[in-house]
Structures are given as C-alpha cells and as structure tokens.
Design an enzyme around this catalytic site. Sequence first.
Site, PDB file in Angstrom:
ATOM      1  N   GLU A  37       0.850  -1.196   0.000  1.00  0.00           N
ATOM      2  CA  GLU A  37       0.000   0.000   0.000  1.00  0.00           C
ATOM      3  C   GLU A  37       0.884   1.244   0.000  1.00  0.00           C
ATOM      4  OE1 GLU A  37      -3.010  -0.145   3.062  1.00  0.00           O
ATOM      5  OE2 GLU A  37      -3.852  -2.005   2.269  1.00  0.00           O
ATOM      6  N   HIS A 127      -5.570   6.714 -31.636  1.00  0.00           N
ATOM      7  CA  HIS A 127      -5.786   6.248 -33.005  1.00  0.00           C
ATOM      8  C   HIS A 127      -7.149   6.693 -33.502  1.00  0.00           C
ATOM      9  CE1 HIS A 127      -2.257   3.732 -33.502  1.00  0.00           C
ATOM     10  NE2 HIS A 127      -2.399   3.422 -32.231  1.00  0.00           N
ATOM     11  N   ASP A 167       5.488   5.156 -40.299  1.00  0.00           N
ATOM     12  CA  ASP A 167       4.161   4.738 -40.758  1.00  0.00           C
ATOM     13  C   ASP A 167       3.257   5.938 -41.009  1.00  0.00           C
ATOM     14  OD1 ASP A 167       3.458   5.605 -38.219  1.00  0.00           O
ATOM     15  OD2 ASP A 167       3.567   3.578 -37.393  1.00  0.00           O
ATOM     16  N   LYS A 190       3.553   0.841 -42.464  1.00  0.00           N
ATOM     17  CA  LYS A 190       3.783  -0.230 -41.492  1.00  0.00           C
ATOM     18  C   LYS A 190       2.594  -1.189 -41.444  1.00  0.00           C
ATOM     19  CE  LYS A 190       3.816   0.627 -36.881  1.00  0.00           C
ATOM     20  NZ  LYS A 190       4.405   1.005 -35.572  1.00  0.00           N
ATOM     21  N   ASP A 215       9.438   9.032 -34.135  1.00  0.00           N
ATOM     22  CA  ASP A 215       8.199   8.343 -33.753  1.00  0.00           C
ATOM     23  C   ASP A 215       7.682   8.924 -32.441  1.00  0.00           C
ATOM     24  OD1 ASP A 215       6.097   6.622 -34.169  1.00  0.00           O
ATOM     25  OD2 ASP A 215       7.334   4.820 -34.285  1.00  0.00           O
TER      26      ASP A 215
END
Lengths: 291, 291
Positions: A37, A127, A167, A190, A215
């Site tokens: 904890e 995305h 990509d 990609k 990236d």
Amino acid sequence: MSLLLGFREYRSQSIALAEAAGLDYAEVDVHRFPDGESRIRLPADLPDGVVLCRSLDHPNDKLVELILAAGEARALGVQSLTLVAPYLCYMRQDRSFQPGEAVSQRIVGALLARYFDGLVTVDPHLHRVRDIEQAVPTGRSVSLLATTSVADFLARRLPDALLVGPDAESAQWVAAAASRAGLDFVIGNKVRHGDREVEIRLEGDFAGRDVVLVDDVASTGHTLEVAGGIIARAGPASISVVVTHALFADDAYERLERAGFEHIWSTDSIPHASNAISLAPLLAAQLRTSL
Amino acid sequence: MSLLLGFREYRSQSIALAEAAGLDYAEVDVHRFPDGESRIRLPADLPDGVVLCRSLDHPNDKLVELILAAGEARALGVQSLTLVAPYLCYMRQDRSFQPGEAVSQRIVGALLARYFDGLVTVDPHLHRVRDIEQAVPTGRSVSLLATTSVADFLARRLPDALLVGPDAESAQWVAAAASRAGLDFVIGNKVRHGDREVEIRLEGDFAGRDVVLVDDVASTGHTLEVAGGIIARAGPASISVVVTHALFADDAYERLERAGFEHIWSTDSIPHASNAISLAPLLAAQLRTSL
C-alpha cells in the site's frame, strides 16, 4: 497563485516546469508500505489552484497514488486541480479488439476526469479518437505536440537531416517537424502482425544522408529496428532515432544501441538515459495560458 | 442466475466459493504488457448479476485491473456488480496522522463504491470507523467475521487451547471465537512505538497449555513475535498462531517459523503457505442470502 506538486521520480523535470511556468514547487511525499500500500502526504496548506505533475509510464501504482493525492487535495479545499501527465497511460486500448476486452482508454479517461478539472499531456497515442477531450473528458483536456520541441532540437543538432516517419500515423507529425526545422522527410508504411512483429515498406534517397527516424513512442523498439535495417542497406551517412516517449520495454534500448544507431534521443516525458529534449518550455507555455 | 468472475492468483479459492454458493465460475483474463499496463478481458456474454472476486493484498495493480474489469462489465450491460474482497486494502489509514496525509480508507472506499453495488469482505482492519458501509458506501457493504471459521477449525485441531488476543482491539473477536469453540482466552495490552516497535503486556496461566495467539492480520509479525516471547517464558506446552489475513511482509513468515511456533495458521483470504482455513463456506452463506 498556483502551486505545482511533483513526485520524486519526476522531480527535476517538474521543478524545471514549475520554474518555466512561474509556479511554486512542492513535492508529494510517497511512502510504500511493505504490504504494497502507498501512503501519500501533501503540503497541508494548499492554494485554490493546484497542478499535479506525474508522467504515467508503468502506471498502476502511479494511478492509485494520483487518485489518493487528488482525493486529499480536494479534502484540503483545492478548487481547481490540473493534471500534467507528459506521458499519459492507457490511451492505446481504445476499443475491444476481442469481445469482452476492457476499453481502458475510456475507463481510465473517465476515472481521471472524475478527479481532475483539466489535463495537459503530450503526444498521446490516440488512433480512432482524435480529440483528447473525448478520451479524458475533464472539460479542459489539452494534448500538445512535441513537434516544435523536437524540430528545434534537430535543427540545431543535425541541420541537414532527412526525417523518416515509419508509418502513415506519423505522417502529419513528421511533416510538421520537418517543415518547422526546414528538413526533408519520408513516410513509410507499417503492417503489424501480432504484438512483436512488424513489416515496414520504406522508400527514399537515403545514401549519404543523416537519417533520423521519428516516432511518438519507442516501446519494444521493433518498428525502429526494422526501419533502421531498411535504411542501413541504402548507405546513409548515419541513422539516428528521436522519439517523444522513451517507454523502452525490457532490453529494447540496449538492442537499439547495439543496432548501430548514431544517436537515440527522446524528450523527458519519461525519465531515461536517452532524454535530450526538455518539454518544460512547451508545457509551461500551455500552463501560462490556461491557469 | 449470477456468475462469479475470479482472477488467476486467487483461482482455487474463487472456484471453491463459486461451488459453495452455487454460482457459475469464469475467469478474468489479465495480460500485463511490458510497459506495465494491464489488458483485461471478460467473458463477452454476462448475466445481469456478476460477482467479482479478488483479494486486495498488494493492491495497486489489482485495484486498477478491478476498475477496468468493473468498467467493462458495465459496458457489457451488467446491472448488479458485487465485489468479494476477502482481504480489503487501504482500510488502516482512516485519518490524517500528519497534516496533509491522504485518508486512503475514505478515498479508496469512495472509489470502490462508484464501481460496485455491493461489497463482501472479511475482518477489515477498521479502527475508528465501526461500519464497513461507512468506509465503502456501496449501499450493500457487508463485513464478515472469520471468528466462526477460525473457532470451528481450532475446536477440531486443539480442543483444549488457550486463546490469546495480543491487544484490546482483538478482545471482542477472540472472546467470540473462544465462546463458540468452548475455549479459555486471555487479552493483552499493546502499545505501539513507531512502525516496527511494539510493547505488549500480557498476563495469564500459560504453563503446560497449548496457547494460540489470535489476530486479524500478520504483517511485520512483530506483535506475534513479542507476545510469543512473553508466553514462552511461562512454560506452555506449545504456542501456535492463527490469523485471518496472512499479509506477512518481507521475511516475517520465516522469522515466525524460526521463532519456534508450533503451528502458523491462516484463512485463505491471502494465498500463502500458512493457509489452513477456507473462507468459502462463510462467504458463500453471505452470497446466498444477499444475491
């Protein structure tokens, strides 16, 4: 006047941010008991507006502690609570890829939105969801691009670099960085087969160039390794890597180092040996306009 | 008809509970990514009523995963969601011992109450708060005593035992166990100096007796060690230990083993080598009345 509250593991970055934003700095005291904890202690005397700064890589302990800190800040009378999470967790699972899979983006987003009145993050890995406010509905959620920080850094360090986005997802972002830094760029294609296997199609005039792979996040590093291999065969002067988030799972960083990259650079969103670009100016500019 | 959803680390206990309560059993699939995030998958086809069973020792990962599971269960249309947490976390910090300390009992209690319609737990370590519903306000929070399970076990194993509660907090509980098992008992007086130092005053006629120290939780084990030392000087036939929650921090269990206790027993609220008493009958009886 607002106060920025930081955590030990992100201390130097939080102090730099507080200074750049003109905020006072204090630290949340975190004690982990032997039973797993956590005990959280805040300064007892807090102003109406507080910024909690914690980057949420390896997030589970940090999330629970953040909820404890936010709950205590409210109990101490804080009116406006903003979370600065340069790396934001659980943003990738934005739908059920298999039936019954928890959509953690939505669940964690709703959880954070219950405790915070505002959020500032950098390059979240969104995305299908375009807007950070949709993922973390605080009413004042802001997602910043590290583009300018990265572009200004590259313009100084490799003024003739050729930028490569591995990509299509990175296209807009790499294009913006290249434009700001006055650099050329190339975007690959990609295809992902499973967790660790990626196929990349990449064409460009790499011979003799200082190539920089760009990236948003380096996790397993496979994408960067595969892309680096393709570029290496074209005879570049050097190949470097710059990422926003140095997540680097397991031995990913060591593998990339052995793979012969000239430089591996990252922003300081996640504390790591590769950190070369401070996000403090970017985050501070946002805090100065929104607080 | 309800379904009980368990987790891998508590599988055999959850299956035993499902069987005793007449519930179907299925397991939550938990995957930990290399970056420390968790992916949660539930059976896609869930009934209206679901019981999630997870014991919350070393709680932070488990709490986040529990929230993800609960969020997904709601998304899948579950109407009534009950948490069975034989060991419940964060119950000990029920006030700010220092100014600014997060009252984690209240914050975690409120968090759980947002996701669950009911809670069943066993011997939560409540001090100033008498009622589990006050700590975890789900509207249907129930705290069970392991007393009967422990008493029935001791009556079989050591029918002439002398039970010892190390401090006043344990008095009511030890008295109930002793009464049910028809055993004698003695209560000590504990004074705590800091995290790891305890002083115990304990008087009784221990010579020649099978003495059993009874407590709700063994964490550092210091209380039990100190009490055992006092009893040993009085020449008992044997000294054993029985606790509800085998939390055992660091090497606490090994230290107790070396300290010469005849038996170290615990309920199966936390999976551990000392587990000897199944809570399934106790928990199942509650689920049968409340579901």
